[in-house]
Design a protein around this motif. Sequence first.
Motif, PDB file in Angstrom:
ATOM      1  N   ARG A  96       0.944  -1.106  -0.138  1.00 56.20           N
ATOM      2  CA  ARG A  96      -0.003   0.028   0.013  1.00 56.20           C
ATOM      3  C   ARG A  96       0.670   0.956  -0.151  1.00 56.20           C
ATOM      4  O   ARG A  96       1.492   1.482   0.932  1.00 56.20           O
ATOM      5  CB  ARG A  96      -1.031   0.081   1.174  1.00 56.20           C
ATOM      6  CG  ARG A  96      -1.777  -1.020   1.251  1.00 56.20           C
ATOM      7  CD  ARG A  96      -2.582  -1.011   2.646  1.00 56.20           C
ATOM      8  NE  ARG A  96      -1.680  -0.667   3.620  1.00 56.20           N
ATOM      9  CZ  ARG A  96      -1.951   0.191   4.605  1.00 56.20           C
ATOM     10  NH1 ARG A  96      -3.230   0.491   5.016  1.00 56.20           N
ATOM     11  NH2 ARG A  96      -1.226   0.723   5.737  1.00 56.20           N
ATOM     12  N   GLU A  97       1.024   1.775  -0.996  1.00 60.24           N
ATOM     13  CA  GLU A  97       1.942   3.177  -1.112  1.00 60.24           C
ATOM     14  C   GLU A  97       1.414   4.203  -0.537  1.00 60.24           C
ATOM     15  O   GLU A  97       0.146   4.367  -0.402  1.00 60.24           O
ATOM     16  CB  GLU A  97       2.263   3.607  -2.553  1.00 60.24           C
ATOM     17  CG  GLU A  97       3.193   4.547  -2.772  1.00 60.24           C
ATOM     18  CD  GLU A  97       3.808   4.679  -4.057  1.00 60.24           C
ATOM     19  OE1 GLU A  97       4.151   5.610  -4.375  1.00 60.24           O
ATOM     20  OE2 GLU A  97       3.657   3.498  -4.858  1.00 60.24           O
ATOM     21  N   THR A  98       2.019   4.929   0.257  1.00 61.66           N
ATOM     22  CA  THR A  98       1.466   5.934   1.307  1.00 61.66           C
ATOM     23  C   THR A  98       2.096   7.023   0.781  1.00 61.66           C
ATOM     24  O   THR A  98       2.981   7.133   0.028  1.00 61.66           O
ATOM     25  CB  THR A  98       2.120   5.910   2.858  1.00 61.66           C
ATOM     26  OG1 THR A  98       3.431   5.711   2.714  1.00 61.66           O
ATOM     27  CG2 THR A  98       1.734   4.145   3.231  1.00 61.66           C
ATOM     28  N   SER A  99       1.488   8.268   1.553  1.00 61.01           N
ATOM     29  CA  SER A  99       1.896   9.531   1.208  1.00 61.01           C
ATOM     30  C   SER A  99       1.978  10.526   2.462  1.00 61.01           C
ATOM     31  O   SER A  99       1.610   9.798   3.517  1.00 61.01           O
ATOM     32  CB  SER A  99       0.938  10.274   0.360  1.00 61.01           C
ATOM     33  OG  SER A  99      -0.118  10.662   0.763  1.00 61.01           O
ATOM     34  N   SER A 100       2.451  11.597   2.621  1.00 63.81           N
ATOM     35  CA  SER A 100       2.589  12.378   3.743  1.00 63.81           C
ATOM     36  C   SER A 100       1.099  12.937   4.037  1.00 63.81           C
ATOM     37  O   SER A 100       0.892  13.670   5.047  1.00 63.81           O
ATOM     38  CB  SER A 100       3.595  13.696   3.527  1.00 63.81           C
ATOM     39  OG  SER A 100       3.266  14.405   2.411  1.00 63.81           O
ATOM     40  N   TYR A 125       7.715   6.440   0.070  1.00 63.27           N
ATOM     41  CA  TYR A 125       7.321   5.023   0.290  1.00 63.27           C
ATOM     42  C   TYR A 125       8.189   3.998   0.234  1.00 63.27           C
ATOM     43  O   TYR A 125       9.107   3.955  -0.866  1.00 63.27           O
ATOM     44  CB  TYR A 125       6.049   4.942  -0.457  1.00 63.27           C
ATOM     45  CG  TYR A 125       5.602   3.435  -0.203  1.00 63.27           C
ATOM     46  CD1 TYR A 125       4.793   3.071   0.827  1.00 63.27           C
ATOM     47  CD2 TYR A 125       5.703   2.476  -1.334  1.00 63.27           C
ATOM     48  CE1 TYR A 125       4.405   1.759   0.997  1.00 63.27           C
ATOM     49  CE2 TYR A 125       5.415   1.200  -1.177  1.00 63.27           C
ATOM     50  CZ  TYR A 125       4.758   0.895  -0.022  1.00 63.27           C
ATOM     51  OH  TYR A 125       4.162  -0.495  -0.007  1.00 63.27           O
ATOM     52  N   VAL A 126       8.802   3.284   1.190  1.00 64.95           N
ATOM     53  CA  VAL A 126       9.358   2.121   1.216  1.00 64.95           C
ATOM     54  C   VAL A 126       8.633   0.852   1.344  1.00 64.95           C
ATOM     55  O   VAL A 126       8.164   0.750   2.641  1.00 64.95           O
ATOM     56  CB  VAL A 126      10.570   2.272   2.190  1.00 64.95           C
ATOM     57  CG1 VAL A 126      11.501   1.081   2.073  1.00 64.95           C
ATOM     58  CG2 VAL A 126      11.343   3.602   1.986  1.00 64.95           C
ATOM     59  N   SER A 127       8.831  -0.066   0.563  1.00 61.59           N
ATOM     60  CA  SER A 127       8.089  -1.329   0.669  1.00 61.59           C
ATOM     61  C   SER A 127       8.617  -2.181   1.452  1.00 61.59           C
ATOM     62  O   SER A 127      10.007  -2.247   1.706  1.00 61.59           O
ATOM     63  CB  SER A 127       7.674  -1.932  -0.711  1.00 61.59           C
ATOM     64  OG  SER A 127       8.699  -2.202  -1.499  1.00 61.59           O
ATOM     65  N   GLU A 128       8.087  -3.332   1.827  1.00 63.53           N
ATOM     66  CA  GLU A 128       8.749  -4.600   2.515  1.00 63.53           C
ATOM     67  C   GLU A 128      10.049  -4.998   1.738  1.00 63.53           C
ATOM     68  O   GLU A 128      10.876  -5.317   2.187  1.00 63.53           O
ATOM     69  CB  GLU A 128       7.873  -5.470   2.828  1.00 63.53           C
ATOM     70  CG  GLU A 128       8.566  -6.560   3.786  1.00 63.53           C
ATOM     71  CD  GLU A 128       7.619  -7.507   4.430  1.00 63.53           C
ATOM     72  OE1 GLU A 128       7.896  -8.958   4.470  1.00 63.53           O
ATOM     73  OE2 GLU A 128       6.249  -7.174   4.763  1.00 63.53           O
ATOM     74  N   ASN A 129       9.977  -5.155   0.269  1.00 59.30           N
ATOM     75  CA  ASN A 129      10.912  -5.626  -0.483  1.00 59.30           C
ATOM     76  C   ASN A 129      11.506  -4.420  -1.331  1.00 59.30           C
ATOM     77  O   ASN A 129      11.463  -4.356  -2.506  1.00 59.30           O
ATOM     78  CB  ASN A 129      10.265  -6.627  -1.512  1.00 59.30           C
ATOM     79  CG  ASN A 129       9.812  -7.926  -0.575  1.00 59.30           C
ATOM     80  OD1 ASN A 129      10.443  -8.442   0.232  1.00 59.30           O
ATOM     81  ND2 ASN A 129       8.356  -8.337  -1.061  1.00 59.30           N
ATOM     82  N   PHE A 130      12.315  -3.666  -0.517  1.00 60.28           N
ATOM     83  CA  PHE A 130      12.721  -2.219  -1.133  1.00 60.28           C
ATOM     84  C   PHE A 130      14.072  -2.832  -1.848  1.00 60.28           C
ATOM     85  O   PHE A 130      14.766  -3.628  -1.422  1.00 60.28           O
ATOM     86  CB  PHE A 130      12.842  -1.207  -0.232  1.00 60.28           C
ATOM     87  CG  PHE A 130      13.949  -1.384   0.780  1.00 60.28           C
ATOM     88  CD1 PHE A 130      14.947  -0.953   0.496  1.00 60.28           C
ATOM     89  CD2 PHE A 130      13.357  -2.026   1.978  1.00 60.28           C
ATOM     90  CE1 PHE A 130      16.101  -0.899   1.530  1.00 60.28           C
ATOM     91  CE2 PHE A 130      14.362  -2.168   2.935  1.00 60.28           C
ATOM     92  CZ  PHE A 130      15.676  -1.599   2.834  1.00 60.28           C
ATOM     93  N   GLN A 131      14.435  -1.674  -2.932  1.00 62.86           N
ATOM     94  CA  GLN A 131      15.781  -1.737  -3.478  1.00 62.86           C
ATOM     95  C   GLN A 131      16.292  -0.492  -3.342  1.00 62.86           C
ATOM     96  O   GLN A 131      15.727   0.634  -3.505  1.00 62.86           O
ATOM     97  CB  GLN A 131      15.716  -1.974  -5.020  1.00 62.86           C
ATOM     98  CG  GLN A 131      15.003  -3.377  -5.490  1.00 62.86           C
ATOM     99  CD  GLN A 131      16.046  -4.445  -4.905  1.00 62.86           C
ATOM    100  OE1 GLN A 131      17.043  -4.317  -5.131  1.00 62.86           O
ATOM    101  NE2 GLN A 131      15.464  -5.265  -4.473  1.00 62.86           N
TER     102      GLN A 131
END
Length: 98
Positions: A5-9, A81-87
């Motif tokens: 779930r991409e988030t924002s401020s 936004y930083v996902s669980e599987n980030f690069q």
Amino acid sequence: MPPDRETSSVIHDTSVIMGRNEERDMVIGDICNKDIGKHENGEVRVYGIWGMGGLGKTTLAQLVYNHETVDQYFDLKCWVYVSENFQVKEIMKKLLNQ
């Protein structure tokens, strides 16, 4: 595993603000403390908010990010936004694009 779930401020539900003042003020006090994080070698300080899903980590980050004290203290702010599987490369691209 649930989809990312991409988030924002942006805070979409203002009812979540109730009861979070103590945590918000603690984080703001830490990140806006001029005596913490002084680095002559150019290192960047990171403040981590972690915990199980559904505890309100993103909401807390939004409340801190949008607070007037933080606006006055920092010349530049960026939400990524930083996902669980980030690069790392992808995060850096997002930061630079912001």
